[in-house]
Enzyme design. Structure first.
Site, PDB file in Angstrom:
ATOM      1  N   CYS A  75       1.127  -1.282  -0.078  1.00 22.77           N
ATOM      2  CA  CYS A  75      -0.197   0.057  -0.081  1.00 22.77           C
ATOM      3  C   CYS A  75       0.851   1.401   0.058  1.00 22.77           C
ATOM      4  CB  CYS A  75      -0.949   0.079   1.249  1.00 22.77           C
ATOM      5  SG  CYS A  75      -1.771   1.649   1.421  1.00 22.77           S
TER       6      CYS A  75
ATOM      7  N   CYS B 104      -4.531   6.150  -4.524  1.00 22.88           N
ATOM      8  CA  CYS B 104      -3.863   5.005  -4.310  1.00 22.88           C
ATOM      9  C   CYS B 104      -2.501   4.930  -5.033  1.00 22.88           C
ATOM     10  CB  CYS B 104      -5.082   4.169  -5.116  1.00 22.88           C
ATOM     11  SG  CYS B 104      -4.482   2.330  -4.674  1.00 22.88           S
TER      12      CYS B 104
HETATM   13  O1  PYC Z   1      -2.388   3.470  -1.796  1.00 25.09           O
HETATM   14  O2  PYC Z   1      -1.456   1.696  -2.525  1.00 25.09           O
HETATM   15  C1  PYC Z   1      -2.343   2.193  -1.908  1.00 25.09           C
HETATM   16  C2  PYC Z   1      -3.630   1.870  -1.438  1.00 25.09           C
HETATM   17  C3  PYC Z   1      -4.151   0.389  -1.643  1.00 25.09           C
HETATM   18  C4  PYC Z   1      -5.385   0.295  -1.129  1.00 25.09           C
HETATM   19  C5  PYC Z   1      -5.826   1.552  -0.821  1.00 25.09           C
HETATM   20  N1  PYC Z   1      -4.730   2.414  -1.024  1.00 25.09           N
END
Ligand code: PYC
Length: 341
Positions: free
Chosen positions: A104, A262
C-alpha cells in the site's frame, strides 16, 4: 476510578494503541502496541501477516470495523523485518475492512511520516520498509521539524494481461487491463462506462468495481510470474484521462473507496501508460483521486526479466497525523466488531 489520563482497566481484556494518519484523505490506523508480536510465526513480513490473519483477525476487525472503525478504514501493523534477508528498517503489513493487501502506497507514506514524527523511527534520508510484496524504499522530505512529503519507490511493476469480461451494467463486454504494482489491479477506462469519475455515483462505482474484480478473477487464473504463487485481482481502478491530471476511483476490500489516488494504483496506471508508449521514463505523472487529492508519480527505470518489461515506479504524497488512540476490548462487551452492509 482513575485519573483523566488513565483507564479503569477492571473490565479490559485487551488494549491496543494506534497512531492514525490520513494520506491525501485516506486513513491509515497504525497499530503500535497491544499485540504480542513474539507470537507471530515466520521470519518474513509476509509470513507474519499470515500468522496474524490466523490468530488475530479479530484484532483487524476490532480496529477496522464498527464500532471503533468504519467501512472505509484502513490499517497497518508494524512488525520486525526479516533480519536475514530484507535489509530493512521496519516491517509493515496492511489491512482493510475485508482482509489484507500485499502493498500500500498511501499506507507506507502514513507509517513512515507518523513513526518519524513520533520518534519511533530516526529521520534518515531513506528508510527501507519490508512489506508482504517485497522491500520498498521511502525517501522523506523534511521541513519545519517534521515530514512534509514522502516518496515511495515501489516494488517492480508490470502489465500482466488484458481481457474482456461480461458485466451486468453494460451491453457489451468490458475491456480490463491487469497490472501488478504490489497488488494485482483491474484497470478500466471510464469512457467505456460513459460516465465521469466523481463522487456523485460512488455507490454505483463500488458495485461495478466489485463486479469487475469478481469477473476478472473468474475469467483468469492469475499466477505471479516470478513467485509462481496463485494470486487474484484485489483492486479495481476506474480512470478518466485528462490533459491536466488523470483521475481515478479505486475500489478494494469489501467495497471501500480509496480517498487518495492510491499509491500502488498510481504505479499500476503509470506502468500501463509506459507499456503503451504514453509515458516516458522520468516523465512526471500527476494522479488525482475521486475527491481531488493528488500524488506525483514517476517511472525512474525499466528492466527486463524473463521477457517481461518491469517498471520501477515512485509516488510522492503527504500524510498528516489525525490522532493517537487507545482502543479497548471490554470483556462484558459481546460486540468486538460489526457491519450492517
Ligand atoms: O495507496 O496503494 C495504496 C492503496 C491500496 C489500497 C488503498 N490504498
Amino acid at each position: 476510578m482513575t485519573s483523566d489520563n488513565d483507564f479503569d482497566d477492571t473490565h479490559v481484556d485487551a488494549s491496543f494503541t494506534t497512531i492514525d494518519t490520513h494520506t491525501a484523505g485516506e486513513p491509515t490506523r497504525i497499530l503500535l502496541d497491544g499485540l504480542d508480536r513474539s507470537t507471530l510465526d515466520g521470519e518474513s513480513v509476509r509470513a507474519k501477516r499470515e500468522s496474524f490473519a490466523e490468530e488475530y483477525d479479530w484484532v483487524r476487525k476490532l480496529l477496522m470495523k464498527e464500532p471503533r472503525g468504519h467501512d472505509d478504514m484502513f490499517g497497518a501493523v508494524i512488525v520486525e523485518p526479516n533480519e536475514d534477508t530484507a535489509d530493512a528498517d521496519l516491517g509493515v503489513f496492511f489491512m482493510d475492512n475485508k482482509g489484507y493487501l500485499d502493498m500500500c502506497g498511501h499506507g507506507t507514506i502514513g507509517v513512515v511520516s507518523a513513526l518519524i514524527e513520533h520518534g519511533h523511527l530516526s529521520a534518515e534520508p531513506t528508510i527501507r520498509v519490508e512489506t508482504p510484496a517485497g522491500v520498498v524504499e521511502a525517501t522523506p522530505q523534511y521541513a519545519e521539524g517534521g515530514v512534509e512529503r514522502v516518496t515511495i519507490q515501489n516494488v517492480t511493476s508490470f502489465v500482466y494481461d488484458a481481457t474482456t469480461v461480461p458485466v451486468s451494467f453494460l451491453d457489451s463486454p468490458l475491456r480490463v487491463d491487469i497490472v501488478y504494482a504490489g497488488n494485482f489491479f483491474a484497470l478500466v477506462d471510464s469512457e467505456q462506462l460513459g460516465v465521469s469519475v466523481d463522487t456523485t455515483r460512488t455507490d454505483e462505482f463500488v458495485d461495478w468495481g466489485l463486479e469487475i474484480q469478481a469477473a476478472v478473477n473468474d475469467e483468469l487464473d492469475i499466477v505471479h510470474p516470478f513467485s509462481g504463487e496463485p494470486d487474484s485481482v484485489s483492486i479495481t481502478e476506474i480512470y478518466e484521462s485528462s490533459d491536466d491530471a488523470d483521475r481515478s476511483i479505486v475500489i478494494f476490500g469489501g467495497g471501500q473507496v480509496d480517498r487518495s489516488p492510491c499509491g500502488t494504483g498510481t504505479c499500476a496506471k503509470m506502468t500501463l501508460l509506459y507499456e503503451s508508449g504514453r509515458l516516458a521514463v522520468d516523465e512526471p505523472y500527476i494522479h488525482e483521486s475521486v475527491i481531488g487529492t493528488r500524488f506525483e508519480g514517476r517511472i525512474i527505470e525499466t528492466k527486463e526479466r524473463e521477457g517481461i518489461t518491469l517498471t520501477v515506479p515512485t509516488i510522492t504524497g503527504t500524510a498528516r497525523i489525525t490522532g493517537k488512540h487507545t482502543f479497548i476490548k471490554d470483556h462484558r462487551d459481546s460486540i468486538t466488531s460489526l457491519s450492517i452492509t
